[in-house]
Scaffold this motif. Structure first.
Motif, PDB file in Angstrom:
ATOM      1  N   MET A   1      18.194  46.317  26.689  1.00  0.00           N
ATOM      2  CA  MET A   1      16.615  46.806  27.285  1.00  0.00           C
ATOM      3  C   MET A   1      16.830  46.767  28.601  1.00  0.00           C
ATOM      4  O   MET A   1      17.289  45.939  29.733  1.00  0.00           O
ATOM      5  N   ASN A   2      16.717  48.256  29.193  1.00  0.00           N
ATOM      6  CA  ASN A   2      17.693  48.503  30.313  1.00  0.00           C
ATOM      7  C   ASN A   2      16.377  48.999  31.427  1.00  0.00           C
ATOM      8  O   ASN A   2      15.669  49.676  30.868  1.00  0.00           O
ATOM      9  N   ASP A   3      16.062  48.690  32.394  1.00  0.00           N
ATOM     10  CA  ASP A   3      14.999  48.397  32.904  1.00  0.00           C
ATOM     11  C   ASP A   3      14.888  49.517  34.540  1.00  0.00           C
ATOM     12  O   ASP A   3      14.737  49.618  35.312  1.00  0.00           O
ATOM     13  N   GLY A   4      16.140  49.860  34.435  1.00  0.00           N
ATOM     14  CA  GLY A   4      16.512  51.136  35.584  1.00  0.00           C
ATOM     15  C   GLY A   4      17.205  50.797  36.458  1.00  0.00           C
ATOM     16  O   GLY A   4      17.869  51.240  37.551  1.00  0.00           O
ATOM     17  N   LYS A   5      17.834  49.193  36.695  1.00  0.00           N
ATOM     18  CA  LYS A   5      18.013  48.036  37.785  1.00  0.00           C
ATOM     19  C   LYS A   5      19.966  48.402  37.139  1.00  0.00           C
ATOM     20  O   LYS A   5      20.340  47.951  36.333  1.00  0.00           O
ATOM     21  N   LEU A   6      20.851  48.502  38.114  1.00  0.00           N
ATOM     22  CA  LEU A   6      22.203  48.178  37.877  1.00  0.00           C
ATOM     23  C   LEU A   6      22.259  46.995  37.368  1.00  0.00           C
ATOM     24  O   LEU A   6      21.903  45.893  38.239  1.00  0.00           O
ATOM     25  N   ASN A   7      23.772  47.529  36.620  1.00  0.00           N
ATOM     26  CA  ASN A   7      24.303  45.474  36.984  1.00  0.00           C
ATOM     27  C   ASN A   7      24.988  45.747  37.505  1.00  0.00           C
ATOM     28  O   ASN A   7      26.682  45.526  37.484  1.00  0.00           O
ATOM     29  N   VAL A   8      25.304  45.381  38.726  1.00  0.00           N
ATOM     30  CA  VAL A   8      25.805  44.376  39.324  1.00  0.00           C
ATOM     31  C   VAL A   8      25.876  43.310  39.885  1.00  0.00           C
ATOM     32  O   VAL A   8      25.245  42.118  40.201  1.00  0.00           O
ATOM     33  N   GLN A   9      27.703  42.790  39.221  1.00  0.00           N
ATOM     34  CA  GLN A   9      28.201  41.941  39.701  1.00  0.00           C
ATOM     35  C   GLN A   9      27.957  40.905  41.719  1.00  0.00           C
ATOM     36  O   GLN A   9      28.947  41.277  42.237  1.00  0.00           O
ATOM     37  N   GLU A  10      27.247  39.634  41.726  1.00  0.00           N
ATOM     38  CA  GLU A  10      26.828  39.119  42.961  1.00  0.00           C
ATOM     39  C   GLU A  10      28.626  38.448  43.151  1.00  0.00           C
ATOM     40  O   GLU A  10      29.286  38.092  42.302  1.00  0.00           O
ATOM     41  N   PRO A  11      29.493  38.854  44.140  1.00  0.00           N
ATOM     42  CA  PRO A  11      30.525  38.283  44.085  1.00  0.00           C
ATOM     43  C   PRO A  11      30.789  36.419  44.675  1.00  0.00           C
ATOM     44  O   PRO A  11      29.704  36.080  45.194  1.00  0.00           O
ATOM     45  N   VAL A  12      31.830  36.341  43.882  1.00  0.00           N
ATOM     46  CA  VAL A  12      31.578  34.506  43.714  1.00  0.00           C
ATOM     47  C   VAL A  12      32.419  33.747  44.817  1.00  0.00           C
ATOM     48  O   VAL A  12      32.366  32.651  45.722  1.00  0.00           O
ATOM     49  N   GLU A  13      33.298  34.489  45.120  1.00  0.00           N
ATOM     50  CA  GLU A  13      34.788  34.801  46.708  1.00  0.00           C
ATOM     51  C   GLU A  13      34.104  35.298  47.737  1.00  0.00           C
ATOM     52  O   GLU A  13      33.771  36.853  47.070  1.00  0.00           O
ATOM     53  N   TYR A  14      34.684  35.070  48.480  1.00  0.00           N
ATOM     54  CA  TYR A  14      35.100  36.159  49.641  1.00  0.00           C
ATOM     55  C   TYR A  14      36.658  36.057  50.131  1.00  0.00           C
ATOM     56  O   TYR A  14      36.939  34.657  50.460  1.00  0.00           O
ATOM     57  N   ASP A  15      37.185  36.863  50.772  1.00  0.00           N
ATOM     58  CA  ASP A  15      38.816  37.007  51.399  1.00  0.00           C
ATOM     59  C   ASP A  15      38.404  36.811  52.686  1.00  0.00           C
ATOM     60  O   ASP A  15      37.192  37.804  53.533  1.00  0.00           O
ATOM     61  N   ILE A  16      38.847  36.381  53.061  1.00  0.00           N
ATOM     62  CA  ILE A  16      38.230  36.423  54.728  1.00  0.00           C
ATOM     63  C   ILE A  16      39.924  36.216  55.026  1.00  0.00           C
ATOM     64  O   ILE A  16      40.952  35.472  54.937  1.00  0.00           O
ATOM     65  N   LEU A  17      39.801  37.647  55.977  1.00  0.00           N
ATOM     66  CA  LEU A  17      41.555  38.074  56.578  1.00  0.00           C
ATOM     67  C   LEU A  17      42.218  37.762  58.167  1.00  0.00           C
ATOM     68  O   LEU A  17      40.848  37.849  58.604  1.00  0.00           O
ATOM     69  N   VAL A  18      42.740  37.048  58.210  1.00  0.00           N
ATOM     70  CA  VAL A  18      42.947  36.190  59.453  1.00  0.00           C
ATOM     71  C   VAL A  18      43.952  36.824  60.021  1.00  0.00           C
ATOM     72  O   VAL A  18      44.941  36.719  59.656  1.00  0.00           O
ATOM     73  N   LYS A  19      43.877  37.369  61.417  1.00  0.00           N
ATOM     74  CA  LYS A  19      45.104  37.813  61.873  1.00  0.00           C
ATOM     75  C   LYS A  19      45.612  36.552  62.764  1.00  0.00           C
ATOM     76  O   LYS A  19      44.623  35.618  63.929  1.00  0.00           O
ATOM     77  N   ILE A  20      47.496  35.571  62.442  1.00  0.00           N
ATOM     78  CA  ILE A  20      47.177  35.054  63.269  1.00  0.00           C
ATOM     79  C   ILE A  20      49.135  34.510  62.741  1.00  0.00           C
ATOM     80  O   ILE A  20      49.565  35.489  61.997  1.00  0.00           O
ATOM     81  N   LYS A  21      49.827  34.154  63.866  1.00  0.00           N
ATOM     82  CA  LYS A  21      50.927  33.816  63.767  1.00  0.00           C
ATOM     83  C   LYS A  21      51.864  33.215  62.254  1.00  0.00           C
ATOM     84  O   LYS A  21      51.121  32.153  62.134  1.00  0.00           O
ATOM     85  N   LYS A  22      52.577  33.429  61.718  1.00  0.00           N
ATOM     86  CA  LYS A  22      53.351  32.703  60.790  1.00  0.00           C
ATOM     87  C   LYS A  22      53.397  31.237  61.244  1.00  0.00           C
ATOM     88  O   LYS A  22      53.426  30.231  60.400  1.00  0.00           O
TER      89      LYS A  22
END
Length: 87
Positions: A1-22
Motif C-alpha cells: 500500500m502506498n500512502d503517498g510518502k516517498l521511500n527515502v533511505q536514511e543515511p547510515v553513515e556520513y563521509d567527512i572530508l577533511v583538508k589536511i597535509k598528508k
C-alpha cells in the motif's frame, strides 16, 4: 500500500572530508585512536582525507575533529551522507 510518502533511505553513515597535509595524517590517526568507535580514517579523496562516521557518532566525530585542530592543522570542508557504500 502506498500512502503517498516517498521511500527515502536514511543515511547510515556520513563521509567527512577533511583538508589536511598528508604528513599530518599519522598524528591525527594517533589522536583519534583514543576515541574508539567514533570514526574511521579511510583514504584521500582527491586533496581531502575521507573520514567516515556512523549516523549515531557523526556529531561526536565532528566535535572531536574540531578539538584536535589545536594540535593538527585541519579543516572540515564537507559532510556527505553515505548509505554504507565503501566507494
Amino acid at each position: 500500500m502506498n500512502d503517498g510518502k516517498l521511500n527515502v533511505q536514511e543515511p547510515v553513515e556520513y563521509d567527512i572530508l577533511v583538508k589536511i597535509k598528508k604528513e599530518d595524517v599519522h598524528i591525527l590517526n594517533y589522536l583519534l585512536e583514543a576515541e574508539d568507535n567514533v570514526m574511521n580514517i579511510r583514504s584521500f579523496e582527491g586533496e581531502y582525507l575521507k573520514v567516515i562516521a556512523t549516523k549515531d557518532t557523526v556529531i561526536d566525530a565532528i566535535r572531536l575533529l574540531e578539538n584536535v585542530r589545536s594540535l593538527v592543522d585541519l579543516e572540515i570542508v564537507a559532510l556527505k551522507p553515505n548509505n554504507g557504500s565503501a566507494g
